[in-house]
Design a protein around this motif. Structure first.
Motif, PDB file in Angstrom:
ATOM      1  N   UNK A  90      45.417  40.092  40.174  1.00  0.00           N
ATOM      2  CA  UNK A  90      45.441  40.706  38.842  1.00  0.00           C
ATOM      3  C   UNK A  90      44.064  41.228  38.452  1.00  0.00           C
ATOM      4  N   UNK A  91      43.020  40.480  38.826  1.00  0.00           N
ATOM      5  CA  UNK A  91      41.659  40.900  38.481  1.00  0.00           C
ATOM      6  C   UNK A  91      41.299  42.253  39.082  1.00  0.00           C
ATOM      7  N   UNK A  92      41.900  42.582  40.221  1.00  0.00           N
ATOM      8  CA  UNK A  92      41.513  43.770  40.976  1.00  0.00           C
ATOM      9  C   UNK A  92      42.406  44.990  40.735  1.00  0.00           C
ATOM     10  N   UNK A  93      43.460  44.857  39.962  1.00  0.00           N
ATOM     11  CA  UNK A  93      44.411  45.962  39.818  1.00  0.00           C
ATOM     12  C   UNK A  93      43.752  47.205  39.228  1.00  0.00           C
ATOM     13  N   UNK A  94      44.098  48.369  39.794  1.00  0.00           N
ATOM     14  CA  UNK A  94      43.658  49.681  39.292  1.00  0.00           C
ATOM     15  C   UNK A  94      42.137  49.824  39.289  1.00  0.00           C
ATOM     16  N   UNK A  95      41.509  49.431  40.368  1.00  0.00           N
ATOM     17  CA  UNK A  95      40.058  49.548  40.506  1.00  0.00           C
ATOM     18  C   UNK A  95      39.704  50.363  41.740  1.00  0.00           C
ATOM     19  N   UNK A  96      38.516  50.967  41.713  1.00  0.00           N
ATOM     20  CA  UNK A  96      37.908  51.642  42.870  1.00  0.00           C
ATOM     21  C   UNK A  96      38.819  52.723  43.457  1.00  0.00           C
ATOM     22  N   UNK A  97      39.038  53.792  42.690  1.00  0.00           N
ATOM     23  CA  UNK A  97      39.925  54.883  43.106  1.00  0.00           C
ATOM     24  C   UNK A  97      39.220  55.970  43.927  1.00  0.00           C
ATOM     25  N   UNK A  98      37.918  55.877  44.098  1.00  0.00           N
ATOM     26  CA  UNK A  98      37.173  56.944  44.744  1.00  0.00           C
ATOM     27  C   UNK A  98      37.573  57.175  46.186  1.00  0.00           C
ATOM     28  N   UNK A  99      37.247  58.372  46.681  1.00  0.00           N
ATOM     29  CA  UNK A  99      37.504  58.725  48.068  1.00  0.00           C
ATOM     30  C   UNK A  99      36.246  58.529  48.897  1.00  0.00           C
ATOM     31  N   UNK A 145      48.585  42.373  32.051  1.00  0.00           N
ATOM     32  CA  UNK A 145      48.372  41.212  32.904  1.00  0.00           C
ATOM     33  C   UNK A 145      46.908  40.777  32.887  1.00  0.00           C
ATOM     34  N   UNK A 146      45.998  41.767  32.909  1.00  0.00           N
ATOM     35  CA  UNK A 146      44.574  41.442  32.893  1.00  0.00           C
ATOM     36  C   UNK A 146      44.154  40.874  31.545  1.00  0.00           C
ATOM     37  N   UNK A 147      44.754  41.384  30.457  1.00  0.00           N
ATOM     38  CA  UNK A 147      44.453  40.839  29.133  1.00  0.00           C
ATOM     39  C   UNK A 147      44.923  39.392  29.024  1.00  0.00           C
ATOM     40  N   UNK A 148      46.103  39.101  29.564  1.00  0.00           N
ATOM     41  CA  UNK A 148      46.616  37.732  29.556  1.00  0.00           C
ATOM     42  C   UNK A 148      45.724  36.811  30.387  1.00  0.00           C
ATOM     43  N   UNK A 149      45.285  37.294  31.552  1.00  0.00           N
ATOM     44  CA  UNK A 149      44.423  36.485  32.405  1.00  0.00           C
ATOM     45  C   UNK A 149      43.080  36.216  31.724  1.00  0.00           C
ATOM     46  N   UNK A 150      42.549  37.231  31.064  1.00  0.00           N
ATOM     47  CA  UNK A 150      41.287  37.065  30.340  1.00  0.00           C
ATOM     48  C   UNK A 150      41.439  36.041  29.223  1.00  0.00           C
ATOM     49  N   UNK A 151      42.569  36.094  28.514  1.00  0.00           N
ATOM     50  CA  UNK A 151      42.831  35.131  27.442  1.00  0.00           C
ATOM     51  C   UNK A 151      42.916  33.710  27.999  1.00  0.00           C
ATOM     52  N   UNK A 152      43.506  33.564  29.196  1.00  0.00           N
ATOM     53  CA  UNK A 152      43.585  32.252  29.835  1.00  0.00           C
ATOM     54  C   UNK A 152      42.198  31.731  30.187  1.00  0.00           C
ATOM     55  N   UNK A 153      41.334  32.616  30.706  1.00  0.00           N
ATOM     56  CA  UNK A 153      39.969  32.212  31.033  1.00  0.00           C
ATOM     57  C   UNK A 153      39.233  31.727  29.787  1.00  0.00           C
TER      58      UNK A 153
END
Length: 327
Positions: free
Chosen positions: A208-217, A297-305
């Motif tokens: 979840x932490x990594x979703x939608x990251x590092x899109x570069x070519x 999902x990332x917002x929920x995970x951040x709230x859990x942390x």
């Protein structure tokens, strides 16, 4: 001098023997060191998907180049009138500008493939493997070639020759092949500007932490500029694949299962807003919150942390501190 489309070289072909040798080498290292980078079923799926992608790319190449030529010629009088030049020509600086423009294009095309569900349906096949190896580089969607050229139209409008654009797109694809490996360590200085296998692992991870990251070519600076960069955490176990993997791994299912799911969601929708969101909204969107987008999902995970940290502070034993007694 114009390069004719019929005589246009395909640099990708010359690299195929190199790709094959590197894949065999990686597979051998995996076997020798028991790294389990490959498995038979996954490799067969990648091979069939890759062969299909190569066929579809070949069949649509004339359409892609033809579309570029239409806009290249259509805007030629406007360039002469308002910009003072006919085209960018073939000078070295034109190649550099075209490569940078192509890579900028790829970043946004790739980012939208992760944030717009209908585009994700075409791209998900590339992320469906639970193995991250050089063979994964060929696991490309078959339908993506139909809409991908529209992102590049502004380049022929500005006067970049369509053949130059097509070659730059090929160079970008060749570079990206080398990104799909876990055997390459972090490259500190080079990795500040250019994409590397280290950070591309983040892009292929379904943590979840990594979703939608590092899109570069080729370049990673676009992710740094537009807020999508994330370095790989060496303490976090990387899990590859997608959150909801397909039940089958044949090439037809891998390429079209998400389109089928979109159609099912649209049919059961009660409003046009829901139908449009199921098609053009982010993957995971649902009207009742029963499914989650990556940001949710990332917002929920951040709230859990945050909650865990707060609880840890409450439970932490208070240290005895000496009292200051006033004289």
């Amino acid at each position: 001098m114009e390069i004719l489309f019929d005589n246009m070289p395909n640099p990708f072909v010359y690299f195929v023997p190199i790709f094959a040798l590197l894949i065999l080498g990686e597979a051998y290292i995996s076997y020798r060191e028991d790294k389990e980078l490959y498995n038979f079923r996954d490799s067969i799926a990648s091979t069939w998907v890759g062969l299909g992608a190569a066929l579809f790319n070949t069949l649509t190449k004339a359409y892609q180049i033809g579309l570029f030529f239409v806009f290249y010629k259509l805007f030629e009088p406007l360039r002469v009138t308002y910009l003072g030049y006919e085209n960018m020509g073939w000078a070295w600086w034109a190649w550099v500008l075209c490569l940078v423009g192509d890579d900028f294009n790829f970043y946004w095309h790739h980012r939208f493939c992760h944030t717009v569900r209908i585009f994700w349906a075409a791209h998900i096949v590339h992320h469906s493997s639970e193995k991250f190896n050089l063979g994964t580089a060929f696991r490309n969607g078959w339908t993506i070639f139909l809409y991908k050229p529209f992102y590049w139209i502004w380049l022929p409008i500005l006067g970049f020759n369509p053949v130059m654009i097509a070659l730059c797109m090929s160079f970008n694809s060749i570079y990206q092949f080398f990104l799909h490996s876990t055997l390459v360590p972090k490259i500190p200085v080079f990795g500040q500007i250019f994409n590397t296998p280290w950070v591309h692992q983040v892009h292929h991870a379904c943590n979840v932490e990594y979703l939608d990251r590092n899109h570069g070519g080729i370049l990673i600076i676009w992710d740094r500029m537009f807020g999508t960069y994330m370095d790989k955490d060496k303490y976090l176990e990387t899990k590859f694949g997608v959150l909801h993997p397909p039940v089958k791994h044949d090439p037809i299912t891998l390429n079209f299962h998400e389109f089928s799911d979109i159609w099912k969601d649209v049919k059961q929708s009660s409003t046009w807003h829901e139908r449009l969101m199921y098609v053009f909204g982010p993957p995971g969107w649902s009207p009742d919150g029963s499914r989650k987008t990556s940001k949710q999902l990332q917002a929920e995970l951040q709230a859990q942390y945050v909650a865990q940290l707060q609880q840890a502070e409450v439970n932490a034993p208070r240290q005895n501190t000496p009292q200051l007694i006033a004289e």
